[in-house]
Design a protein around this motif. Structure first.
Motif, PDB file in Angstrom:
ATOM      1  N   SER A 335       0.812  -1.220   0.000  1.00 54.88           N
ATOM      2  CA  SER A 335       0.000   0.000   0.000  1.00 54.88           C
ATOM      3  C   SER A 335       0.843   1.266   0.000  1.00 54.88           C
ATOM      4  O   SER A 335       0.316   2.366  -0.208  1.00 54.88           O
ATOM      5  N   ALA A 336       2.133   1.141   0.238  1.00 53.51           N
ATOM      6  CA  ALA A 336       3.009   2.315   0.301  1.00 53.51           C
ATOM      7  C   ALA A 336       3.643   2.585  -1.055  1.00 53.51           C
ATOM      8  O   ALA A 336       3.883   1.670  -1.849  1.00 53.51           O
ATOM      9  N   LEU A 337       3.921   3.848  -1.305  1.00 49.68           N
ATOM     10  CA  LEU A 337       4.533   4.271  -2.569  1.00 49.68           C
ATOM     11  C   LEU A 337       5.882   3.584  -2.755  1.00 49.68           C
ATOM     12  O   LEU A 337       6.736   3.631  -1.869  1.00 49.68           O
ATOM     13  N   LEU A 338       6.079   2.993  -3.931  1.00 49.04           N
ATOM     14  CA  LEU A 338       7.314   2.267  -4.234  1.00 49.04           C
ATOM     15  C   LEU A 338       7.977   2.903  -5.455  1.00 49.04           C
ATOM     16  O   LEU A 338       7.409   2.905  -6.560  1.00 49.04           O
ATOM     17  N   VAL A 339       9.162   3.443  -5.241  1.00 44.37           N
ATOM     18  CA  VAL A 339       9.930   4.115  -6.297  1.00 44.37           C
ATOM     19  C   VAL A 339      11.110   3.235  -6.680  1.00 44.37           C
ATOM     20  O   VAL A 339      11.849   2.762  -5.803  1.00 44.37           O
ATOM     21  N   GLY A 340      11.302   3.021  -7.982  1.00 40.94           N
ATOM     22  CA  GLY A 340      12.376   2.159  -8.462  1.00 40.94           C
ATOM     23  C   GLY A 340      13.442   2.904  -9.238  1.00 40.94           C
ATOM     24  O   GLY A 340      13.165   3.913  -9.893  1.00 40.94           O
ATOM     25  N   PHE A 341      14.669   2.392  -9.129  1.00 35.96           N
ATOM     26  CA  PHE A 341      15.811   2.924  -9.874  1.00 35.96           C
ATOM     27  C   PHE A 341      16.710   1.743 -10.201  1.00 35.96           C
ATOM     28  O   PHE A 341      17.232   1.086  -9.295  1.00 35.96           O
ATOM     29  N   ALA A 342      16.888   1.443 -11.484  1.00 35.52           N
ATOM     30  CA  ALA A 342      17.752   0.325 -11.878  1.00 35.52           C
ATOM     31  C   ALA A 342      18.549   0.732 -13.098  1.00 35.52           C
ATOM     32  O   ALA A 342      17.983   1.015 -14.153  1.00 35.52           O
ATOM     33  N   ARG A 343      19.857   0.759 -12.955  1.00 33.64           N
ATOM     34  CA  ARG A 343      20.736   1.221 -14.033  1.00 33.64           C
ATOM     35  C   ARG A 343      22.108   0.563 -13.892  1.00 33.64           C
ATOM     36  O   ARG A 343      22.466   0.062 -12.827  1.00 33.64           O
ATOM     37  N   ARG A 344      22.881   0.665 -14.974  1.00 33.52           N
ATOM     38  CA  ARG A 344      24.309   0.401 -14.869  1.00 33.52           C
ATOM     39  C   ARG A 344      24.908   1.392 -13.878  1.00 33.52           C
ATOM     40  O   ARG A 344      24.509   2.558 -13.828  1.00 33.52           O
ATOM     41  N   ALA A 345      25.859   0.940 -13.079  1.00 33.34           N
ATOM     42  CA  ALA A 345      26.447   1.797 -12.050  1.00 33.34           C
ATOM     43  C   ALA A 345      27.469   2.731 -12.694  1.00 33.34           C
ATOM     44  O   ALA A 345      28.615   2.365 -12.936  1.00 33.34           O
ATOM     45  N   ALA A 346      27.041   3.944 -12.989  1.00 38.82           N
ATOM     46  CA  ALA A 346      27.909   4.955 -13.592  1.00 38.82           C
ATOM     47  C   ALA A 346      27.682   6.276 -12.870  1.00 38.82           C
ATOM     48  O   ALA A 346      26.537   6.611 -12.527  1.00 38.82           O
ATOM     49  N   PRO A 347      28.733   7.058 -12.631  1.00 32.24           N
ATOM     50  CA  PRO A 347      28.580   8.294 -11.850  1.00 32.24           C
ATOM     51  C   PRO A 347      27.539   9.254 -12.420  1.00 32.24           C
ATOM     52  O   PRO A 347      26.787   9.877 -11.667  1.00 32.24           O
ATOM     53  N   TYR A 348      27.481   9.396 -13.751  1.00 38.21           N
ATOM     54  CA  TYR A 348      26.589  10.400 -14.323  1.00 38.21           C
ATOM     55  C   TYR A 348      25.115  10.058 -14.131  1.00 38.21           C
ATOM     56  O   TYR A 348      24.245  10.923 -14.217  1.00 38.21           O
ATOM     57  N   TYR A 492      13.163  16.706  -4.525  1.00 39.70           N
ATOM     58  CA  TYR A 492      12.450  16.708  -3.248  1.00 39.70           C
ATOM     59  C   TYR A 492      11.140  17.492  -3.338  1.00 39.70           C
ATOM     60  O   TYR A 492      10.115  17.088  -2.779  1.00 39.70           O
ATOM     61  N   HIS A 493      11.179  18.623  -4.033  1.00 41.52           N
ATOM     62  CA  HIS A 493       9.981  19.448  -4.150  1.00 41.52           C
ATOM     63  C   HIS A 493       8.862  18.669  -4.826  1.00 41.52           C
ATOM     64  O   HIS A 493       7.713  18.651  -4.326  1.00 41.52           O
ATOM     65  N   ILE A 494       9.158  18.021  -5.948  1.00 37.73           N
ATOM     66  CA  ILE A 494       8.115  17.293  -6.681  1.00 37.73           C
ATOM     67  C   ILE A 494       7.674  16.051  -5.916  1.00 37.73           C
ATOM     68  O   ILE A 494       6.483  15.735  -5.845  1.00 37.73           O
ATOM     69  N   LEU A 495       8.623  15.374  -5.310  1.00 38.40           N
ATOM     70  CA  LEU A 495       8.290  14.157  -4.570  1.00 38.40           C
ATOM     71  C   LEU A 495       7.351  14.472  -3.403  1.00 38.40           C
ATOM     72  O   LEU A 495       6.314  13.810  -3.204  1.00 38.40           O
ATOM     73  N   VAL A 496       7.688  15.518  -2.643  1.00 37.98           N
ATOM     74  CA  VAL A 496       6.922  15.843  -1.437  1.00 37.98           C
ATOM     75  C   VAL A 496       5.603  16.536  -1.760  1.00 37.98           C
ATOM     76  O   VAL A 496       4.572  16.265  -1.128  1.00 37.98           O
ATOM     77  N   ASN A 497       5.599  17.411  -2.761  1.00 41.84           N
ATOM     78  CA  ASN A 497       4.433  18.252  -3.015  1.00 41.84           C
ATOM     79  C   ASN A 497       3.516  17.748  -4.120  1.00 41.84           C
ATOM     80  O   ASN A 497       2.371  18.223  -4.224  1.00 41.84           O
ATOM     81  N   GLU A 498       3.998  16.816  -4.949  1.00 41.16           N
ATOM     82  CA  GLU A 498       3.164  16.339  -6.049  1.00 41.16           C
ATOM     83  C   GLU A 498       3.008  14.820  -6.055  1.00 41.16           C
ATOM     84  O   GLU A 498       1.894  14.304  -6.069  1.00 41.16           O
ATOM     85  N   VAL A 499       4.116  14.094  -6.039  1.00 40.10           N
ATOM     86  CA  VAL A 499       4.028  12.637  -6.186  1.00 40.10           C
ATOM     87  C   VAL A 499       3.332  12.003  -4.981  1.00 40.10           C
ATOM     88  O   VAL A 499       2.338  11.270  -5.139  1.00 40.10           O
ATOM     89  N   ILE A 500       3.835  12.262  -3.798  1.00 37.43           N
ATOM     90  CA  ILE A 500       3.282  11.622  -2.595  1.00 37.43           C
ATOM     91  C   ILE A 500       1.831  12.025  -2.351  1.00 37.43           C
ATOM     92  O   ILE A 500       0.973  11.148  -2.112  1.00 37.43           O
ATOM     93  N   PRO A 501       1.471  13.315  -2.420  1.00 40.56           N
ATOM     94  CA  PRO A 501       0.057  13.661  -2.230  1.00 40.56           C
ATOM     95  C   PRO A 501      -0.867  13.023  -3.267  1.00 40.56           C
ATOM     96  O   PRO A 501      -1.977  12.595  -2.929  1.00 40.56           O
TER      97      PRO A 501
END
Length: 571
Positions: A335-348, A492-501
């Motif tokens: 029931s909780a928001l699940l955010v994913g990130f999967a990539r080749r490990a590169a600094p950029y 942070y602004h979009i996550l807190v003020n748009e995505v989560i709400p």
């Protein structure tokens, strides 16, 4: 404009160092290989005259696991490929003055156009080291592999009796195939310049990255020692690839037309390579993904029927959560928001960006509002990349059940993630993400992208409609701005003020955004659209002759091909 129906299409041989077709055949390292696999599947779906040329790697690129110390370590299993079809055909190439015999295996059982793989690693061979490990070993190993792929690949096509009109070099690893085409034409009596011009008319080239490490260069002494000159002289090789010999430069000079893999990347590539004389023009053909491989059938069914997407999405999310618990023991909350990130490990790619202000992100993780799941691999010899993974593992261990790192990223893990996450996070430094296809896969499943505007994203998601874009809230000076600091604030602004709400308070809007994401991505970012554009803009005569152009129209009954003919007055 008049149209004449054309019954045949150019026959294409597609050269790539890696192919991601199925977990059973681990001959890929990452996005380049997955793209190549999706390309061959789309070609098969559309009945196009395409074959792939590659290498049968005896060992996995790496199975990469996390040790007790939190650092990744590599395992290189050797696979039994006896299930592949042996064509019974062999070809030879010259490496370091020795004749190397390459066996040819055929792969067509994964819904793909025929793929022919060259293999030097078989009982009795003294040259198994060449095709032992993808992107492994020394510079000598790499050049030997590129000789097998390029020179051996052309010879394999001849030995198999496969006629080819267009040779597509997918990345610089394949460019020695162009040297073999030049050599063939010189053997027919043409001068070097004539042979080069004739070969160019048959070659197209895709450049994949502006990152320097992805644009390989070789010392001429090494090339000559390894046998890569293939009968050409130093002066001739220098005219093609410069000194040192640039594989991307050679690709641009050996082809009649080249492409970047998104509109932005095409612009970047044109600036990046503008000083290369005698270069092919660089256009843009944005990458695409194979929908039937990556899209959850239940999501697509609900979308087509106009039904709520939420039940199908929650079922996919639960499959991901079950998979994570099986792999790691971590019990995520469906029931909780699940955010994913999967990539080749590169600094950029900045996988750690979201953690750079722990005072802000920590409460969201600890109060159960946010869950993060990461996955990725580093090149076995890339200690910097392994440090990136180790840092993500530290976050996993610090935040308990709120953060998960899934080890040994591969096609299986990727499919669970792009179907089961709620949000897909993408925050590379601009303009280094040439395309980025994982976000396309997520979008086709109604997983909403939270992204910077780079690569494919500039052509797809709309802020607040089919995803969220960091650039939408960044007030940046046109000349100077700190990407990391500004992007972190925007994230942070979009996550807190748009995505989560939206996720917790407006499921109806979330559902509309999911539907808009699928609508936006299904055709526009499909491998079928990509390969149609390849035929229209690169492969057809029209790709090289502005007076003629081939158009491909796909219907439920098959494929119609038309060639446009401009009126005489327009000539």
């Amino acid at each position: 404009m008049q149209y004449q129906q054309q019954k045949t299409l150019p026959r294409v041989a597609y050269f790539c160092m890696e192919y991601g077709l199925h977990p059973q055949l681990p001959i890929y390292a990452g996005g380049l290989g997955i793209l190549a696999g999706d390309y061959l599947k789309a070609a098969r779906d559309m009945g196009l005259p395409v074959v792939g040329i590659g290498i049968l790697w005896a060992q996995d690129y790496t199975e990469q696991y996390i040790g007790a110390d939190g650092r990744p370590y590599d395992v290189f299993p050797t696979y039994d490929y006896s299930f592949l079809q042996d064509t019974g055909v062999t070809v030879t190439v010259n490496v370091r003055g020795e004749e190397v015999v390459c066996r040819i295996k055929k792969v067509d059982q994964y819904g793909n156009a025929p793929l022919y793989l060259l293999d030097t690693n078989y009982p009795g061979s003294r040259h198994g080291w060449i095709t032992s490990k993808l992107y492994g070993g020394s510079n000598q190993d790499r050049v030997a592999q590129e000789i097998v792929l390029g020179i051996g690949g052309v010879r394999a096509l001849r030995a198999l009796g496969i006629e080819v009109d267009i040779y597509h070099f997918n990345e610089g690893h394949a460019v020695f195939a162009g040297l073999e085409l030049v050599r063939e034409k010189m053997a027919q009596g043409l001068s070097f310049q004539e042979a080069w011009r004739a070969a160019r008319r048959q070659i197209v080239f895709t450049t994949h990255t502006p990152v320097p490490a992805g644009n390989e260069i070789h010392d001429h002494g090494l090339l000559q020692y390894m046998g890569a000159y293939n009968g050409l002289t130093y002066e001739q090789m220098k005219m093609i690839g410069g000194d040192p010999f640039g594989m991307t430069v050679a690709g641009l000079r050996l082809s009649c037309i080249a492409n970047g893999v998104s509109r932005i990347h095409g612009e970047v590539a044109r600036r990046m390579w503008k000083e290369v004389s005698n270069s092919a023009p660089i256009i843009s053909v944005t990458n695409g993904v194979h929908d039937r491989t990556w899209q959850d059938p239940a999501i697509w069914d609900a979308y087509q029927k106009g039904q709520s997407l939420w039940p199908a999405h929650q079922a996919a999310k639960q499959r991901l959560i079950d998979f994570i618990r099986q792999r790691t023991g971590t019990p995520l909350n469906p029931s909780a928001l699940l955010v994913g990130f999967a990539r080749r490990a590169a600094p950029y790619k900045r996988s750690d960006l979201i953690f750079r202000n722990t005072s802000l992100i920590e409460p969201l993780l600890l109060n159960g509002k946010l869950q993060l799941v990461f996955s990725g691999k580093a090149h076995p010899a890339d200690e910097h990349g392994k440090n990136i993974i180790a840092d993500l593992v530290k976050m996993d261990r610090r935040f308990g059940d709120a953060v998960v790192f899934l080890e040994n990223y591969n096609m299986e893990v990727a499919k669970y993630l792009v179907q089961g996450c709620d949000v897909w996070l993408n925050n590379p430094r601009r303009p280094l993400e040439a395309s980025g296809t994982s976000g396309m896969k997520a979008a086709m499943n109604g997983v909403l992208n939270l992204s910077v505007v780079d690569g494919w994203v500039a052509e797809g998601p709309q802020h607040g409609i089919s995803g969220w874009l960091l650039d939408h809230v960044i007030e940046k000076n046109a000349a100077h701005w700190d990407q990391d600091a500004e992007d972190l604030k925007a994230l942070y602004h979009i996550l807190v003020n748009e995505v989560i709400p939206t996720y917790y308070e407006d499921k109806d809007r979330w559902g509309r955004m999911m539907r808009a994401s699928i609508e936006m991505s299904r055709e526009k970012f499909s491998a079928h659209r990509m390969i149609r554009e390849y035929y229209e803009q690169l492969y057809s005569k029209g790709g090289r002759d502005p007076e003629r152009r081939t158009f491909i129209h796909i219907t439920s009954e098959g494929m119609d091909v038309f060639q446009s003919v401009l009126p005489e007055a327009a000539h």
